[in-house]
Design a protein around this motif. Structure first.
Motif, PDB file in Angstrom:
ATOM      1  N   TRP A 164      23.680 103.627  58.600  1.00 15.24           N
ATOM      2  CA  TRP A 164      24.639 102.448  58.757  1.00 15.24           C
ATOM      3  C   TRP A 164      25.728 102.579  57.614  1.00 15.24           C
ATOM      4  CZ3 TRP A 164      23.695  96.505  57.873  1.00 15.24           C
ATOM      5  CH2 TRP A 164      24.784  95.918  58.398  1.00 15.24           C
ATOM      6  N   ALA A 165      27.020 102.964  58.100  1.00 15.79           N
ATOM      7  CA  ALA A 165      28.117 103.130  57.155  1.00 15.79           C
ATOM      8  C   ALA A 165      29.166 101.852  57.523  1.00 15.79           C
ATOM      9  CB  ALA A 165      28.878 104.185  57.351  1.00 15.79           C
ATOM     10  N   VAL A 166      29.395 101.092  56.228  1.00 16.63           N
ATOM     11  CA  VAL A 166      30.494 100.272  56.186  1.00 16.63           C
ATOM     12  C   VAL A 166      31.479 100.405  55.067  1.00 16.63           C
ATOM     13  CG1 VAL A 166      29.009  98.419  57.102  1.00 16.63           C
ATOM     14  CG2 VAL A 166      29.197  98.663  54.715  1.00 16.63           C
ATOM     15  N   ARG A 167      32.756  99.980  55.120  1.00 19.39           N
ATOM     16  CA  ARG A 167      33.662 100.106  54.127  1.00 19.39           C
ATOM     17  C   ARG A 167      33.485  99.324  52.909  1.00 19.39           C
ATOM     18  NH1 ARG A 167      39.043 100.472  58.248  1.00 19.39           N
ATOM     19  NH2 ARG A 167      38.364 102.543  59.188  1.00 19.39           N
ATOM     20  N   GLY A 168      33.026  98.218  53.132  1.00 17.52           N
ATOM     21  CA  GLY A 168      33.054  97.212  52.240  1.00 17.52           C
ATOM     22  C   GLY A 168      31.810  97.545  51.162  1.00 17.52           C
ATOM     23  N   ALA A 169      31.749  96.810  50.217  1.00 15.39           N
ATOM     24  CA  ALA A 169      30.743  96.839  49.087  1.00 15.39           C
ATOM     25  C   ALA A 169      29.382  96.049  49.382  1.00 15.39           C
ATOM     26  CB  ALA A 169      31.383  96.388  47.798  1.00 15.39           C
ATOM     27  N   SER A 170      29.259  94.950  50.389  1.00 16.57           N
ATOM     28  CA  SER A 170      28.437  94.377  50.679  1.00 16.57           C
ATOM     29  C   SER A 170      28.362  93.943  52.259  1.00 16.57           C
ATOM     30  CB  SER A 170      28.210  93.129  49.845  1.00 16.57           C
ATOM     31  OG  SER A 170      27.304  92.276  50.105  1.00 16.57           O
ATOM     32  N   VAL A 171      27.321  93.567  52.842  1.00 21.24           N
ATOM     33  CA  VAL A 171      27.012  93.210  54.090  1.00 21.24           C
ATOM     34  C   VAL A 171      26.286  92.237  53.839  1.00 21.24           C
ATOM     35  CG1 VAL A 171      27.148  95.486  55.188  1.00 21.24           C
ATOM     36  CG2 VAL A 171      25.156  94.871  54.564  1.00 21.24           C
ATOM     37  N   THR A 172      26.238  91.468  52.885  1.00 26.70           N
ATOM     38  CA  THR A 172      25.283  89.978  52.720  1.00 26.70           C
ATOM     39  C   THR A 172      25.921  89.154  53.824  1.00 26.70           C
ATOM     40  OG1 THR A 172      24.789  90.810  50.546  1.00 26.70           O
ATOM     41  CG2 THR A 172      24.900  88.450  51.080  1.00 26.70           C
ATOM     42  N   ARG A 173      26.982  88.906  53.836  1.00 24.38           N
ATOM     43  CA  ARG A 173      27.563  88.027  54.822  1.00 24.38           C
ATOM     44  C   ARG A 173      27.380  88.051  56.178  1.00 24.38           C
ATOM     45  NH1 ARG A 173      32.703  85.732  51.049  1.00 24.38           N
ATOM     46  NH2 ARG A 173      31.303  85.003  49.289  1.00 24.38           N
ATOM     47  N   LEU A 174      27.171  89.457  56.411  1.00 22.63           N
ATOM     48  CA  LEU A 174      27.030  89.590  57.958  1.00 22.63           C
ATOM     49  C   LEU A 174      25.547  89.268  58.217  1.00 22.63           C
ATOM     50  CD1 LEU A 174      27.717  90.948  60.743  1.00 22.63           C
ATOM     51  CD2 LEU A 174      26.841  93.053  59.802  1.00 22.63           C
ATOM     52  N   TYR A 175      24.430  89.191  57.376  1.00 20.57           N
ATOM     53  CA  TYR A 175      23.230  88.861  57.194  1.00 20.57           C
ATOM     54  C   TYR A 175      23.481  87.154  57.923  1.00 20.57           C
ATOM     55  CZ  TYR A 175      21.856  92.939  55.014  1.00 20.57           C
ATOM     56  OH  TYR A 175      21.544  94.265  54.717  1.00 20.57           O
ATOM     57  N   GLY A 176      24.413  86.575  57.541  1.00 25.24           N
ATOM     58  CA  GLY A 176      24.644  85.107  58.143  1.00 25.24           C
ATOM     59  C   GLY A 176      23.887  84.016  57.502  1.00 25.24           C
ATOM     60  N   GLY A 177      23.743  82.863  58.008  1.00 29.72           N
ATOM     61  CA  GLY A 177      23.007  81.584  57.469  1.00 29.72           C
ATOM     62  C   GLY A 177      21.619  81.393  58.049  1.00 29.72           C
ATOM     63  N   GLY A 178      21.376  82.415  58.854  1.00 34.42           N
ATOM     64  CA  GLY A 178      19.875  82.000  59.393  1.00 34.42           C
ATOM     65  C   GLY A 178      20.031  80.497  59.889  1.00 34.42           C
ATOM     66  N   ASP A 179      19.166  79.729  59.702  1.00 31.32           N
ATOM     67  CA  ASP A 179      18.758  78.460  60.394  1.00 31.32           C
ATOM     68  C   ASP A 179      19.879  77.408  60.108  1.00 31.32           C
ATOM     69  OD1 ASP A 179      16.326  79.443  61.147  1.00 31.32           O
ATOM     70  OD2 ASP A 179      15.181  78.514  59.482  1.00 31.32           O
ATOM     71  N   LEU A 180      20.846  77.806  59.258  1.00 34.96           N
ATOM     72  CA  LEU A 180      22.169  77.026  59.029  1.00 34.96           C
ATOM     73  C   LEU A 180      22.994  77.116  60.188  1.00 34.96           C
ATOM     74  CD1 LEU A 180      22.555  77.290  54.958  1.00 34.96           C
ATOM     75  CD2 LEU A 180      21.690  75.163  56.586  1.00 34.96           C
ATOM     76  N   ASP A 181      23.078  78.512  60.762  1.00 29.90           N
ATOM     77  CA  ASP A 181      23.866  78.558  61.753  1.00 29.90           C
ATOM     78  C   ASP A 181      24.075  77.691  62.922  1.00 29.90           C
ATOM     79  OD1 ASP A 181      25.675  80.121  63.951  1.00 29.90           O
ATOM     80  OD2 ASP A 181      25.505  81.649  62.466  1.00 29.90           O
TER      81      ASP A 181
END
Length: 510
Positions: A242-259
């Protein structure tokens, strides 16, 4: 809201001509249904061999949004008049179910089927006898719509108005930097799949036991990665990169139960677990600069540490889409310079400042162009922005149909109810994919305001941040909210299209 004057419906000598609708996806069919309710005659041209041809391409994908948000009101009334039973409003359909249970029955109604022409690709839109340089008599001259059918024959049709709902599905973004194809990308095409392949179904043989690279950081990339992980369970030699341009994908992981949309929250949680377990090999800060295709595909990228290469067997793009504008060269358009949406709409949907949850309802006035009675709707109206929703598109065409019928009071009465976190599907972006989807612009810029943010380009509705700030925190569940209009500067841009100082200093949080 723009300051366009209210205009009456087109009068003689061509008031009896049809309104051409380009595209028979969800928004195109909704536009036709709304036209019928307003006493106008639609003429629908669909390039595919059936209605909703592009939706069928991603039929294996499940939407985040339940049925209650996926059916246009006029289309519902037309279907129910023939005894149609609506699906459970709380169930999340797949693309295939959207077609089978809603779009196919709608296309089969007597009123729609009489107007629908499949295998008919619109080549150009103009005015009879006038190219775009001629102004005299333009508003009182019928449109000329040139169409090529499956047998290659070309015919010209006259229309009183044109609604372009052709979407963006046929125009995926290139994989290289700066909006351009990477060097060697054209030659590498045989080793690059279409967006959103069905990796565990009809396309399984292409990916099972192979080294597969997914490029992109939105929900369409996430869904593809999860499907590849499922494939690897039965084909253990499958390697997932998996390749992404950004330095992190943490926020793609989302808020879990908060969503507010549980299906979306679960998506990010599972993806994080797969990466942390080493089942998905993540390469961040990777910008593709070149391809070299032989027995395998060598993908070269620039990184903060210098050039790097990945050797794979097949690449899956999830980098979004852009509008096809060539067929509109003889139409007088006024497009936002950044996202290629109608100019008045651009600041409201720019993915640098918005996700789908913060785009206000909008109709004929914001969608208008200098070309009177010509409208671009649906995913294509958002240009390169990934913030489009089915429900938003339905409100667009309701307003446009009312305006074309001369009922500007109805056209201007805009209402849209969405969960506070937005209503997004797991994937896609328009065109034949005129749906609320995420592949639409996985490489778009981060969204802001109370929209969930993403460091790597976001999808149709960016995932919730891992730790939402207090002003933007998602509620425990979907909360209906009626969205209203705001000024351009409130949407993060100055009058020149640049980021406003208020947004620069505040971070855009509402």
């Amino acid at each position: 809201m723009t300051d366009l004057p209210a205009q009456p419906a087109i009068e003689s000598p061509f008031a009896d001509l049809p309104v051409v609708v380009i595209g028979a996806g969800p928004i195109g069919l909704a536009a036709a249904s709304q036209l019928l309710e307003n006493g106008l005659t639609p003429l629908i041209f669909e390039a595919g061999d059936s209605a909703a041809a592009a939706v069928r391409d991603w039929g294996h994908v499940q939407l985040f949004s339940p049925w209650r948000y996926n059916v246009d009101a006029a289309a519902r009334r037309l279907l129910e008049a023939g005894g149609w039973q609506a699906p459970d409003p709380q169930v999340l359909p797949t693309g295939a179910e959207l077609v089978q249970q809603y779009l196919e029955p709608l296309a089969r109604t007597a009123e729609i089927s009489a107007a629908l022409h499949t295998g008919s690709r619109v080549l150009a839109v103009s005015r009879v006898g006038l190219d775009r340089t001629h102004a005299a008599g333009r508003d009182t001259t019928p449109f000329l719509v040139r169409v090529q059918t499956a047998d290659g024959s070309i015919t010209d049709h006259r229309a009183r108005a044109v609604i372009d709902a052709s979407g963006t599905w046929s125009r995926p973004n290139p994989l290289g930097q700066a909006g351009l194809p990477a060097l060697g990308e054209h030659e590498a095409a045989p080793m690059i799949s279409r967006p959103l392949p069905d990796v565990t179904g009809r396309d399984r043989d292409r990916f099972a036991g192979r080294r597969v690279l997914v490029v992109g950081a939105g929900h369409s990339a996430a869904n593809t990665l999860l499907s590849l992980a499922d494939l690897a369970d039965s084909a253990p030699h499958t390697r997932i990169l998996w390749a992404v341009r950004g330095a992190s994908v943490t926020r793609l992981y989302g808020g879990g139960d908060l969503d507010g949309l549980p299906a979306r929250g679960a998506l990010g949680t599972r993806l994080r677990n797969l990466v942390e377990a080493g089942r998905i090999e993540l390469h961040t800060s990777f910008t593709i600069t070149g391809f070299k295709a032989a027995d395998s595909l060598l993908v070269t990228g620039s990184t903060p540490d210098g050039d790097s290469s990945l050797e794979v067997d097949v690449l899956i793009p999830a980098t979004g889409f852009r509008p096809e504008l060539e067929m509109l060269r003889e139409i007088r358009l006024d497009l936002d310079p950044a996202v290629e949406a109608p100019r008045a709409l651009g600041p409201l949907i720019d993915p640098e400042f918005h996700s789908c949850g913060t785009v206000p309802p909008h109709g004929a006035r914001l969608l208008a162009h200098p070309e009177k009675d010509f409208y671009i709707v649906g995913m294509k109206s958002y240009g390169r922005a990934p913030t489009f929703l089915l429900a938003t598109g339905y409100e667009q065409v309701r307003s446009v149909a009312a305006a074309l019928a001369g009922n500007w009071a109805a056209a201007d009465q805009l209402e849209l109810e969405l969960p506070e976190t937005g209503v997004c599907s797991t994937d896609l972006g328009g065109g034949g994919c005129d749906t609320e989807t995420a592949a639409a612009a996985d490489e778009a810029a981060p969204s802001s305001c109370c929209a969930p943010q993403a460091e790597e380009p976001s999808s149709c509705c960016a995932p919730q941040a891992e730790e939402p700030s207090s002003c933007c925190a998602a509620p425990a569940g979907p909360q209906p909210v009626s969205l209203g209009f705001a000024t351009g500067s409130a949407h993060g841009r100055s009058g020149t299209g640049e980021r406003s100082e208020a947004t620069k200093t505040s971070g855009g949080c509402c």
